[in-house]
Design a protein around this motif. Sequence first.
Motif, PDB file in Angstrom:
ATOM      1  N   HIS A 115       0.989   4.186  -2.956  1.00 19.29           N
ATOM      2  CA  HIS A 115       0.627   5.594  -2.704  1.00 19.29           C
ATOM      3  C   HIS A 115       1.791   6.552  -2.943  1.00 19.29           C
ATOM      4  O   HIS A 115       1.567   7.724  -3.254  1.00 19.29           O
ATOM      5  CB  HIS A 115       0.127   5.749  -1.267  1.00 19.29           C
ATOM      6  CG  HIS A 115      -1.192   5.088  -1.036  1.00 19.29           C
ATOM      7  ND1 HIS A 115      -1.751   4.944   0.216  1.00 19.29           N
ATOM      8  CD2 HIS A 115      -2.073   4.506  -1.899  1.00 19.29           C
ATOM      9  CE1 HIS A 115      -2.904   4.310   0.116  1.00 19.29           C
ATOM     10  NE2 HIS A 115      -3.118   4.036  -1.151  1.00 19.29           N
ATOM     11  N   SER A 116       3.007   6.076  -2.776  1.00 14.20           N
ATOM     12  CA  SER A 116       4.149   6.975  -2.953  1.00 14.20           C
ATOM     13  C   SER A 116       4.704   6.913  -4.378  1.00 14.20           C
ATOM     14  O   SER A 116       5.630   7.641  -4.716  1.00 14.20           O
ATOM     15  CB  SER A 116       5.251   6.636  -1.943  1.00 14.20           C
ATOM     16  OG  SER A 116       5.639   5.284  -2.086  1.00 14.20           O
ATOM     17  N   TYR A 153       3.589   2.436   7.624  1.00 12.34           N
ATOM     18  CA  TYR A 153       3.174   3.070   6.371  1.00 12.34           C
ATOM     19  C   TYR A 153       3.937   4.381   6.166  1.00 12.34           C
ATOM     20  O   TYR A 153       4.455   4.652   5.072  1.00 12.34           O
ATOM     21  CB  TYR A 153       1.659   3.328   6.409  1.00 12.34           C
ATOM     22  CG  TYR A 153       1.157   4.099   5.217  1.00 12.34           C
ATOM     23  CD1 TYR A 153       0.768   3.444   4.051  1.00 12.34           C
ATOM     24  CD2 TYR A 153       1.086   5.495   5.249  1.00 12.34           C
ATOM     25  CE1 TYR A 153       0.318   4.155   2.952  1.00 12.34           C
ATOM     26  CE2 TYR A 153       0.648   6.211   4.154  1.00 12.34           C
ATOM     27  CZ  TYR A 153       0.255   5.537   3.009  1.00 12.34           C
ATOM     28  OH  TYR A 153      -0.174   6.255   1.921  1.00 12.34           O
ATOM     29  N   SER A 171       6.457   4.836   3.028  1.00  6.10           N
ATOM     30  CA  SER A 171       5.972   5.727   1.958  1.00  6.10           C
ATOM     31  C   SER A 171       6.597   7.116   2.025  1.00  6.10           C
ATOM     32  O   SER A 171       6.672   7.816   1.008  1.00  6.10           O
ATOM     33  CB  SER A 171       4.454   5.871   2.046  1.00  6.10           C
ATOM     34  OG  SER A 171       4.102   6.598   3.215  1.00  6.10           O
ATOM     35  N   LEU A 209      -4.791   4.935  -6.148  1.00  9.05           N
ATOM     36  CA  LEU A 209      -5.498   4.226  -5.073  1.00  9.05           C
ATOM     37  C   LEU A 209      -6.091   2.920  -5.600  1.00  9.05           C
ATOM     38  O   LEU A 209      -6.570   2.866  -6.738  1.00  9.05           O
ATOM     39  CB  LEU A 209      -6.624   5.096  -4.508  1.00  9.05           C
ATOM     40  CG  LEU A 209      -6.238   6.477  -3.981  1.00  9.05           C
ATOM     41  CD1 LEU A 209      -7.471   7.172  -3.408  1.00  9.05           C
ATOM     42  CD2 LEU A 209      -5.151   6.386  -2.928  1.00  9.05           C
ATOM     43  N   LEU A 243       0.833  -1.203   0.000  1.00  8.25           N
ATOM     44  CA  LEU A 243       0.000   0.000   0.000  1.00  8.25           C
ATOM     45  C   LEU A 243       0.872   1.259   0.000  1.00  8.25           C
ATOM     46  O   LEU A 243       0.593   2.222  -0.726  1.00  8.25           O
ATOM     47  CB  LEU A 243      -0.926  -0.008   1.230  1.00  8.25           C
ATOM     48  CG  LEU A 243      -2.040   1.035   1.223  1.00  8.25           C
ATOM     49  CD1 LEU A 243      -3.004   0.822   0.058  1.00  8.25           C
ATOM     50  CD2 LEU A 243      -2.817   1.012   2.548  1.00  8.25           C
ATOM     51  N   ALA A 244       1.919   1.238   0.814  1.00  5.69           N
ATOM     52  CA  ALA A 244       2.817   2.396   0.893  1.00  5.69           C
ATOM     53  C   ALA A 244       3.491   2.646  -0.452  1.00  5.69           C
ATOM     54  O   ALA A 244       3.628   3.790  -0.894  1.00  5.69           O
ATOM     55  CB  ALA A 244       3.858   2.162   1.988  1.00  5.69           C
ATOM     56  N   ASP A 303      -6.815  10.732  -2.515  1.00 10.69           N
ATOM     57  CA  ASP A 303      -6.145  10.890  -1.226  1.00 10.69           C
ATOM     58  C   ASP A 303      -5.828   9.515  -0.629  1.00 10.69           C
ATOM     59  O   ASP A 303      -6.721   8.672  -0.479  1.00 10.69           O
ATOM     60  CB  ASP A 303      -7.076  11.669  -0.284  1.00 10.69           C
ATOM     61  CG  ASP A 303      -6.362  12.135   0.978  1.00 10.69           C
ATOM     62  OD1 ASP A 303      -5.560  11.349   1.540  1.00 10.69           O
ATOM     63  OD2 ASP A 303      -6.616  13.267   1.410  1.00 10.69           O
ATOM     64  N   ARG A 304      -4.564   9.324  -0.265  1.00  9.40           N
ATOM     65  CA  ARG A 304      -4.116   8.040   0.298  1.00  9.40           C
ATOM     66  C   ARG A 304      -4.937   7.626   1.522  1.00  9.40           C
ATOM     67  O   ARG A 304      -5.092   6.446   1.814  1.00  9.40           O
ATOM     68  CB  ARG A 304      -2.642   8.132   0.699  1.00  9.40           C
ATOM     69  CG  ARG A 304      -2.359   9.220   1.750  1.00  9.40           C
ATOM     70  CD  ARG A 304      -0.881   9.504   1.893  1.00  9.40           C
ATOM     71  NE  ARG A 304      -0.610  10.584   2.837  1.00  9.40           N
ATOM     72  CZ  ARG A 304      -0.680  11.871   2.524  1.00  9.40           C
ATOM     73  NH1 ARG A 304      -1.066  12.237   1.323  1.00  9.40           N
ATOM     74  NH2 ARG A 304      -0.398  12.786   3.439  1.00  9.40           N
ATOM     75  N   HIS A 305      -5.464   8.627   2.243  1.00 11.80           N
ATOM     76  CA  HIS A 305      -6.232   8.305   3.449  1.00 11.80           C
ATOM     77  C   HIS A 305      -7.489   7.492   3.122  1.00 11.80           C
ATOM     78  O   HIS A 305      -8.031   6.820   3.992  1.00 11.80           O
ATOM     79  CB  HIS A 305      -6.607   9.585   4.190  1.00 11.80           C
ATOM     80  CG  HIS A 305      -5.420  10.317   4.733  1.00 11.80           C
ATOM     81  ND1 HIS A 305      -4.677  11.186   3.963  1.00 11.80           N
ATOM     82  CD2 HIS A 305      -4.828  10.281   5.953  1.00 11.80           C
ATOM     83  CE1 HIS A 305      -3.685  11.673   4.695  1.00 11.80           C
ATOM     84  NE2 HIS A 305      -3.745  11.142   5.909  1.00 11.80           N
ATOM     85  N   ASP A 339      -7.706   4.884   0.943  1.00 20.40           N
ATOM     86  CA  ASP A 339      -7.320   3.467   1.012  1.00 20.40           C
ATOM     87  C   ASP A 339      -6.989   3.049   2.443  1.00 20.40           C
ATOM     88  O   ASP A 339      -7.353   1.945   2.888  1.00 20.40           O
ATOM     89  CB  ASP A 339      -6.075   3.218   0.148  1.00 20.40           C
ATOM     90  CG  ASP A 339      -6.431   2.788  -1.277  1.00 20.40           C
ATOM     91  OD1 ASP A 339      -7.610   2.540  -1.562  1.00 20.40           O
ATOM     92  OD2 ASP A 339      -5.494   2.713  -2.103  1.00 20.40           O
ATOM     93  N   SER A 382      -2.479  10.318  -5.084  1.00 18.53           N
ATOM     94  CA  SER A 382      -1.877   8.982  -5.206  1.00 18.53           C
ATOM     95  C   SER A 382      -2.723   8.087  -6.094  1.00 18.53           C
ATOM     96  O   SER A 382      -3.929   8.320  -6.273  1.00 18.53           O
ATOM     97  CB  SER A 382      -1.784   8.317  -3.827  1.00 18.53           C
ATOM     98  OG  SER A 382      -0.947   9.024  -2.963  1.00 18.53           O
TER      99      SER A 382
END
Lengths: 391, 174
Positions: A187-188, A320, A324, A252, A183-184, A283-285, A287, A250
């Motif tokens: 998103h990065s 995370y 990331s 997602l 996941l990290a 927004d990564r938040h 996910d 990001s």
Amino acid sequence: MPVDRSSSSVNDGERRLETNLQAVLDERLKRRDKGGEDRPGLTAEDAHARLTAFLTGRLDGDVEVTDVVQLAGGGANESYRFHVAHGDQSRRCVLRIKSPGACCATDAQREFVMLSTVGSILPVPEPYWVAPEPDDFGAPALITSFVDGVAAPTKDVPLATGLGTVYGPRLSKLLAPQFVQHLARLHSYDWASQPLDGFDVPRPQTTEALDWRLAFWDRSWNQDAFEPHPTITMTREWLWRNRPVVDHVSLLHGDYRNGNFLFDEDTGEIQAVVDWELCYLGDRHSDLAYAMLPAWGSPGENGEFLNAGLMDTDRFIEEYERISGLEVDRQRLDYYMVYNLYWAVISLIGTAPRNADLQLTQLDVMYNFIYPGLGAVFCRELDRRLTGAGR
Amino acid sequence: MIPTVTQQLESIKRSLVTSVAPELPPEAAFARQQVLLIGAALDFLIECHAHEYRYAVVENAEYRTLLKELAGRASNSSTDVTDVLAEDGPAPNDAQLPLPTITEQTRRMKVLCERLYADVAAGNGADIPAVLDLQAKTAERQVEREASWFRLAGFTMDSPPIDVVLGASASGAP
């Protein structure tokens, strides 16, 4: 008697959503106007014939398709695994046909493009072909590699205590670091140079990414719901009023949780992150919060709450952030928890029963029963978060 | 009503589990999953179906109250609000009696009616023709409901749908 909601405050006609997702919703309405199909989905024999026709000419040599078997599950896609031999080569594949009666409207092209994009940074099924028009399989479809592995333990199955997949102590320890790492990395990842056909690209430091998603779900609800629901009414207003700026855009996954990756049961290695149909740029938040929904979690050995049955919240966030290099804002996490519950409820109690009623899905028994049941859990959680009710 | 919907659902579930499921080949994963879901959905219906009317009554009262409250506070309340509030709705206490309570009470009355009818018929009173008429009319309406209820079994397809029959009875139509 149908209720006219066109003049109410829930009219979403002016709000923009992503171009091709608007097309998906428009197409869905047209299909509904035409009436139900004789039979939702294909038979295995029909899938076999269509696959043979599709692959002949796309593969060298004589094409032989064998072992076509429909896969269980699958809310958004009707999936078949099969074997294809051509010349002196052979491979195992999966055909994913966009179900006209899916509980979420999704787009094959986006899923295919996203798989092509993220294949270099995390394990995913290899995308081979996309059929964006319904001519080949009756609906848009894509074909990917078949990935070995299981979505849930089959040996020493732990006692399930919640709704999500439970792994048990040994597998949790092995899977958790990979779950966070993938996941990290996603998103990065710097996607700026990638040709993301089928996606509208939102600007950072604005609310565009979120606005388009909210507009999509609002439109879905307005098209699908049989009647208003007070929790949806309340949540919709709250989400629009409190939208945070998206600081960093990001890639997602959109449905990142336990059960949506395949792993080797012996080694505990994640073989592929699957089910990318809800992917978007945002927004990564979103996910992160989704992976942390209470419904997917379960208690660990010491009774601590494990997000997605894998990792406690503090460690999840710490790892995370470390991998990331991206900060996690707890307040935004709370917002996206509500957002995720909101869209899940729309799918579960709005779209699913509507499509079951229209006889557009082979999963209508599940859509009429299991999905509204899960929707009730999520509605209760929304009420609790927004008003303190249900405690 | 015999058999009850609950009894029918239970028999469907048993047939599914004991006759259909074992015949599915091992590779029919999708079909097997569907059978399990259908079985679970039948359990859900067995528990809930008898309470759909009560559910609807409770919900009707809930939204009638909310609509009244909101109409009193909103700056612009339109005629469709006042119109719907003026419509007849179910009495809130319609939700008090569960369906099994009603059917059990009806069954006790049926037993008592049978006993009293036999008692009256055994005599030589002047009431006999009137009682016979009452009994005959009740029997006629009972069979009309049953024929309608089971019309989709195919033998009484000429019967009107059950909502028509019950609607006429409830309105007092002959």
